[in-house]
Design a protein around this motif. Structure first.
Motif, PDB file in Angstrom:
ATOM      1  N   ARG A 154       0.774  -1.038   0.054  1.00 23.56           N
ATOM      2  CA  ARG A 154      -0.128  -0.142  -0.038  1.00 23.56           C
ATOM      3  C   ARG A 154       0.967   1.073  -0.006  1.00 23.56           C
ATOM      4  O   ARG A 154       1.889   1.361   0.805  1.00 23.56           O
ATOM      5  N   ILE A 155       0.575   2.192  -1.070  1.00 17.15           N
ATOM      6  CA  ILE A 155       1.299   3.199  -1.144  1.00 17.15           C
ATOM      7  C   ILE A 155       0.489   4.585  -1.106  1.00 17.15           C
ATOM      8  O   ILE A 155      -0.662   4.478  -1.578  1.00 17.15           O
ATOM      9  N   ALA A 156       1.209   5.495  -0.695  1.00 19.12           N
ATOM     10  CA  ALA A 156       0.640   6.895  -0.654  1.00 19.12           C
ATOM     11  C   ALA A 156       1.411   7.877  -1.355  1.00 19.12           C
ATOM     12  O   ALA A 156       2.653   7.842  -1.167  1.00 19.12           O
ATOM     13  N   LEU A 157       0.870   8.634  -2.062  1.00 18.12           N
ATOM     14  CA  LEU A 157       1.872   9.447  -2.874  1.00 18.12           C
ATOM     15  C   LEU A 157       1.291  11.016  -2.647  1.00 18.12           C
ATOM     16  O   LEU A 157      -0.088  11.242  -2.719  1.00 18.12           O
ATOM     17  N   GLN A 172      -2.449  10.641  -3.724  1.00 16.68           N
ATOM     18  CA  GLN A 172      -3.036   9.198  -4.356  1.00 16.68           C
ATOM     19  C   GLN A 172      -3.014   8.193  -2.852  1.00 16.68           C
ATOM     20  O   GLN A 172      -1.888   8.274  -2.496  1.00 16.68           O
ATOM     21  N   GLY A 173      -3.852   7.659  -2.459  1.00 16.27           N
ATOM     22  CA  GLY A 173      -3.917   6.907  -1.312  1.00 16.27           C
ATOM     23  C   GLY A 173      -3.797   7.449  -0.026  1.00 16.27           C
ATOM     24  O   GLY A 173      -3.289   6.885   0.913  1.00 16.27           O
ATOM     25  N   LEU A 174      -4.280   8.735   0.085  1.00 16.02           N
ATOM     26  CA  LEU A 174      -4.170   9.626   1.234  1.00 16.02           C
ATOM     27  C   LEU A 174      -4.848   8.946   2.553  1.00 16.02           C
ATOM     28  O   LEU A 174      -4.726   9.347   3.516  1.00 16.02           O
ATOM     29  N   GLY A 175      -6.082   8.224   2.201  1.00 16.80           N
ATOM     30  CA  GLY A 175      -6.824   7.896   3.004  1.00 16.80           C
ATOM     31  C   GLY A 175      -6.120   6.923   4.099  1.00 16.80           C
ATOM     32  O   GLY A 175      -6.457   7.079   5.283  1.00 16.80           O
ATOM     33  N   THR A 186      -1.430   8.655  10.838  1.00 16.27           N
ATOM     34  CA  THR A 186      -0.703   9.660  11.287  1.00 16.27           C
ATOM     35  C   THR A 186      -1.510  10.503  12.577  1.00 16.27           C
ATOM     36  O   THR A 186      -0.907  11.206  13.135  1.00 16.27           O
ATOM     37  N   ARG A 187      -2.439   9.715  12.999  1.00 12.36           N
ATOM     38  CA  ARG A 187      -3.065  10.195  14.124  1.00 12.36           C
ATOM     39  C   ARG A 187      -2.871   9.538  15.256  1.00 12.36           C
ATOM     40  O   ARG A 187      -2.472   8.422  15.174  1.00 12.36           O
TER      41      ARG A 187
END
Length: 149
Positions: free
Chosen positions: A107-110, A139-142, A148-149
């Motif tokens: 799983r990747i966030a960009l 992309q993939g920010l969800g 991060t919380r």
């Protein structure tokens, strides 16, 4: 035409930007002491992070970045404007964050962004005195918000 001092200053700030990316990607958060001024204000709220001074940011980064198996900051197109011993900058960044594998798939966030910076010349050289982010795309920010919380 650039004079030799401005060429030197630009190169030093560009090296500072590379040092920042290297410190974050290698999770060497103590290296940020050589990159930011003691009283630097850093605002990462654009992507769900926190805002605060260097010491607070080091703790936040150590906690939040530990959850990724890898990250990579690609920086480019630094726009730097000088005013004596101060400067401002806008630097493009592509930040790739890799999550632990789930169900066999990576799983990747960009994050496409710009860093909006203020720099100060100190006796030790140029340092970032203020940094914030300007969002361009994601992309993939969800997945990132969960971690991060």
């Amino acid at each position: 035409m650039l004079d030799i001092q401005e060429i030197s200053d630009r190169l030093e700030i560009q090296e500072l930007l590379v040092a920042y990316a290297t410190a974050i990607d290698s999770q060497d958060f103590d290296a940020l002491d050589q990159i930011f001024t003691d009283d630097a204000y850093i605002d990462y709220t654009t992507f769900g992070g926190i805002a605060g001074v260097r010491a607070e940011m080091k703790q936040f980064l150590a906690s939040s970045m530990a959850q990724f198996t890898a990250c990579q900051h690609l920086i480019a197109n630094p726009e730097i404007r000088f005013d004596g011993d101060r400067a401002t900058g806008r630097v493009m960044c592509l930040n790739t964050l890799v999550f632990p594998v789930k169900d066999g798939d990576p799983r990747i966030a960009l994050l496409g962004m710009w860093y909006i910076d203020e720099y100060t010349r100190t006796p030790e050289g140029w340092r970032i005195s203020r940094r914030s982010q300007e969002r361009s795309w994601t992309q993939g920010l969800g997945d990132l918000a969960e971690h991060t919380r």
